[in-house]
Scaffold this motif. Structure first.
Motif, PDB file in Angstrom:
ATOM      1  N   LEU A   1       0.807  -1.316   0.056  1.00  0.00           N
ATOM      2  CA  LEU A   1      -0.019  -0.120  -0.012  1.00  0.00           C
ATOM      3  C   LEU A   1       0.857   1.363  -0.027  1.00  0.00           C
ATOM      4  O   LEU A   1       0.519   2.269  -0.825  1.00  0.00           O
ATOM      5  CB  LEU A   1      -0.913  -0.150   1.144  1.00  0.00           C
ATOM      6  CG  LEU A   1      -1.990  -1.084   1.279  1.00  0.00           C
ATOM      7  CD1 LEU A   1      -2.980  -0.885   2.497  1.00  0.00           C
ATOM      8  CD2 LEU A   1      -3.059  -0.641   0.063  1.00  0.00           C
ATOM      9  N   LEU A   2       1.927   1.329   0.751  1.00  0.00           N
ATOM     10  CA  LEU A   2       3.023   2.400   0.684  1.00  0.00           C
ATOM     11  C   LEU A   2       3.489   2.570  -0.771  1.00  0.00           C
ATOM     12  O   LEU A   2       3.696   3.593  -1.060  1.00  0.00           O
ATOM     13  CB  LEU A   2       4.044   2.141   1.581  1.00  0.00           C
ATOM     14  CG  LEU A   2       3.717   2.398   3.181  1.00  0.00           C
ATOM     15  CD1 LEU A   2       4.826   2.115   4.092  1.00  0.00           C
ATOM     16  CD2 LEU A   2       3.234   3.830   3.386  1.00  0.00           C
ATOM     17  N   LEU A   3       3.759   1.603  -1.311  1.00  0.00           N
ATOM     18  CA  LEU A   3       4.408   1.517  -2.862  1.00  0.00           C
ATOM     19  C   LEU A   3       3.509   2.099  -3.691  1.00  0.00           C
ATOM     20  O   LEU A   3       3.463   2.962  -4.539  1.00  0.00           O
ATOM     21  CB  LEU A   3       4.733   0.151  -3.389  1.00  0.00           C
ATOM     22  CG  LEU A   3       6.091  -0.339  -2.670  1.00  0.00           C
ATOM     23  CD1 LEU A   3       6.370  -1.727  -3.246  1.00  0.00           C
ATOM     24  CD2 LEU A   3       7.239   0.399  -3.255  1.00  0.00           C
ATOM     25  N   LEU A   4       1.930   1.749  -3.478  1.00  0.00           N
ATOM     26  CA  LEU A   4       0.812   2.263  -4.335  1.00  0.00           C
ATOM     27  C   LEU A   4       0.792   3.737  -4.033  1.00  0.00           C
ATOM     28  O   LEU A   4       0.529   4.424  -5.157  1.00  0.00           O
ATOM     29  CB  LEU A   4      -0.462   1.368  -4.085  1.00  0.00           C
ATOM     30  CG  LEU A   4      -1.648   1.989  -4.670  1.00  0.00           C
ATOM     31  CD1 LEU A   4      -1.377   1.629  -6.382  1.00  0.00           C
ATOM     32  CD2 LEU A   4      -2.797   1.145  -4.265  1.00  0.00           C
ATOM     33  N   ALA A   5       0.817   4.116  -2.764  1.00  0.00           N
ATOM     34  CA  ALA A   5       0.716   5.589  -2.556  1.00  0.00           C
ATOM     35  C   ALA A   5       1.914   6.321  -3.067  1.00  0.00           C
ATOM     36  O   ALA A   5       1.618   7.674  -3.710  1.00  0.00           O
ATOM     37  CB  ALA A   5       0.603   5.602  -0.911  1.00  0.00           C
TER      38      ALA A   5
ATOM     39  N   LEU B   1       3.410   5.554  -5.796  1.00  0.00           N
ATOM     40  CA  LEU B   1       3.324   5.600  -7.250  1.00  0.00           C
ATOM     41  C   LEU B   1       2.173   6.607  -7.673  1.00  0.00           C
ATOM     42  O   LEU B   1       2.353   7.401  -8.820  1.00  0.00           O
ATOM     43  CB  LEU B   1       2.889   4.092  -7.682  1.00  0.00           C
ATOM     44  CG  LEU B   1       2.395   3.967  -9.212  1.00  0.00           C
ATOM     45  CD1 LEU B   1       3.574   4.185  -9.874  1.00  0.00           C
ATOM     46  CD2 LEU B   1       2.056   2.677  -9.515  1.00  0.00           C
ATOM     47  N   VAL B   2       1.042   6.796  -6.931  1.00  0.00           N
ATOM     48  CA  VAL B   2      -0.100   7.543  -7.301  1.00  0.00           C
ATOM     49  C   VAL B   2       0.596   8.966  -7.057  1.00  0.00           C
ATOM     50  O   VAL B   2       0.393  10.062  -7.898  1.00  0.00           O
ATOM     51  CB  VAL B   2      -1.307   7.352  -6.287  1.00  0.00           C
ATOM     52  CG1 VAL B   2      -2.111   8.704  -6.570  1.00  0.00           C
ATOM     53  CG2 VAL B   2      -1.763   6.162  -6.582  1.00  0.00           C
ATOM     54  N   ALA B   3       1.228   9.424  -5.796  1.00  0.00           N
ATOM     55  CA  ALA B   3       1.756  10.557  -5.633  1.00  0.00           C
ATOM     56  C   ALA B   3       2.911  11.066  -6.724  1.00  0.00           C
ATOM     57  O   ALA B   3       2.820  12.195  -7.055  1.00  0.00           O
ATOM     58  CB  ALA B   3       2.748  10.606  -4.091  1.00  0.00           C
ATOM     59  N   PHE B   4       3.698  10.189  -6.998  1.00  0.00           N
ATOM     60  CA  PHE B   4       4.770  10.499  -8.342  1.00  0.00           C
ATOM     61  C   PHE B   4       4.174  10.866  -9.594  1.00  0.00           C
ATOM     62  O   PHE B   4       4.251  11.621 -10.066  1.00  0.00           O
ATOM     63  CB  PHE B   4       5.927   9.298  -8.386  1.00  0.00           C
ATOM     64  CG  PHE B   4       6.600   9.620  -9.392  1.00  0.00           C
ATOM     65  CD1 PHE B   4       7.801  10.401  -9.243  1.00  0.00           C
ATOM     66  CD2 PHE B   4       6.781   8.725 -10.807  1.00  0.00           C
ATOM     67  CE1 PHE B   4       8.727  10.648 -10.362  1.00  0.00           C
ATOM     68  CE2 PHE B   4       7.592   9.007 -11.776  1.00  0.00           C
ATOM     69  CZ  PHE B   4       8.602  10.045 -11.304  1.00  0.00           C
ATOM     70  N   GLY B   5       3.136  10.044  -9.801  1.00  0.00           N
ATOM     71  CA  GLY B   5       2.523  10.033 -11.126  1.00  0.00           C
ATOM     72  C   GLY B   5       1.237  11.203 -11.363  1.00  0.00           C
ATOM     73  O   GLY B   5       0.671  11.350 -12.246  1.00  0.00           O
ATOM     74  N   GLY B   6       0.823  11.668  -9.831  1.00  0.00           N
ATOM     75  CA  GLY B   6      -0.367  12.227  -9.850  1.00  0.00           C
ATOM     76  C   GLY B   6      -0.111  13.936 -10.661  1.00  0.00           C
ATOM     77  O   GLY B   6      -1.267  14.260 -11.134  1.00  0.00           O
ATOM     78  N   GLY B   7       0.878  14.588 -10.616  1.00  0.00           N
ATOM     79  CA  GLY B   7       0.883  15.770 -11.275  1.00  0.00           C
ATOM     80  C   GLY B   7       1.145  15.732 -12.845  1.00  0.00           C
ATOM     81  O   GLY B   7       1.538  16.718 -13.255  1.00  0.00           O
ATOM     82  N   ARG B   8       1.449  14.625 -13.447  1.00  0.00           N
ATOM     83  CA  ARG B   8       1.893  14.606 -14.795  1.00  0.00           C
ATOM     84  C   ARG B   8       0.778  14.510 -15.701  1.00  0.00           C
ATOM     85  O   ARG B   8      -0.538  13.850 -15.495  1.00  0.00           O
ATOM     86  CB  ARG B   8       2.729  13.426 -15.064  1.00  0.00           C
ATOM     87  CG  ARG B   8       4.217  13.584 -14.360  1.00  0.00           C
ATOM     88  CD  ARG B   8       4.893  12.211 -14.543  1.00  0.00           C
ATOM     89  NE  ARG B   8       6.229  12.402 -13.890  1.00  0.00           N
ATOM     90  CZ  ARG B   8       7.243  12.088 -14.342  1.00  0.00           C
ATOM     91  NH1 ARG B   8       7.445  11.565 -15.650  1.00  0.00           N
ATOM     92  NH2 ARG B   8       8.263  12.332 -13.752  1.00  0.00           N
ATOM     93  N   ASP B   9       0.803  14.979 -16.836  1.00  0.00           N
ATOM     94  CA  ASP B   9      -0.404  15.238 -17.713  1.00  0.00           C
ATOM     95  C   ASP B   9      -0.250  13.713 -18.570  1.00  0.00           C
ATOM     96  O   ASP B   9       0.746  13.033 -18.885  1.00  0.00           O
ATOM     97  CB  ASP B   9      -0.133  16.113 -18.974  1.00  0.00           C
ATOM     98  CG  ASP B   9      -0.522  17.576 -18.429  1.00  0.00           C
ATOM     99  OD1 ASP B   9      -1.158  17.591 -17.372  1.00  0.00           O
ATOM    100  OD2 ASP B   9       0.233  18.607 -18.815  1.00  0.00           O
ATOM    101  N   HIS B  10      -1.278  13.154 -19.079  1.00  0.00           N
ATOM    102  CA  HIS B  10      -1.346  12.044 -19.850  1.00  0.00           C
ATOM    103  C   HIS B  10      -0.940  12.104 -21.107  1.00  0.00           C
ATOM    104  O   HIS B  10      -1.092  13.310 -21.840  1.00  0.00           O
ATOM    105  CB  HIS B  10      -2.766  11.715 -19.868  1.00  0.00           C
ATOM    106  CG  HIS B  10      -3.349  11.112 -18.600  1.00  0.00           C
ATOM    107  ND1 HIS B  10      -2.905   9.958 -17.924  1.00  0.00           N
ATOM    108  CD2 HIS B  10      -4.233  11.519 -17.610  1.00  0.00           C
ATOM    109  CE1 HIS B  10      -3.728   9.806 -16.789  1.00  0.00           C
ATOM    110  NE2 HIS B  10      -4.162  10.986 -16.709  1.00  0.00           N
TER     111      HIS B  10
END
Length: 52
Positions: A36-40, A42-51
């Motif tokens: 779950l920490l790894l998932l969090a 990953l979401v925090a790292f990729g959250g600010g990037r455009d698709h």
């Protein structure tokens, strides 16, 4: 005589049903927390990037 003593020792060791050294619930809970920490992360790292 030596073979029968060895065979009896192996059978006795196989029949022992003791408690595990570490509770399996702690292993599973720790693994779940780690994933779950790894998932969090990953979401925090990729959250600010455009698709793309």
């Amino acid at each position: 005589m030596q073979i029968s003593q060895t065979a009896l020792a192996v059978l006795q060791a196989a029949e022992e049903h003791g408690e595990p050294a570490v509770n399996p619930w702690f292993i599973g809970g720790g693994t779940l927390l780690f994933l779950l920490l790894l998932l969090a992360a990953l979401v925090a790292f990729g959250g600010g990037r455009d698709h793309s």
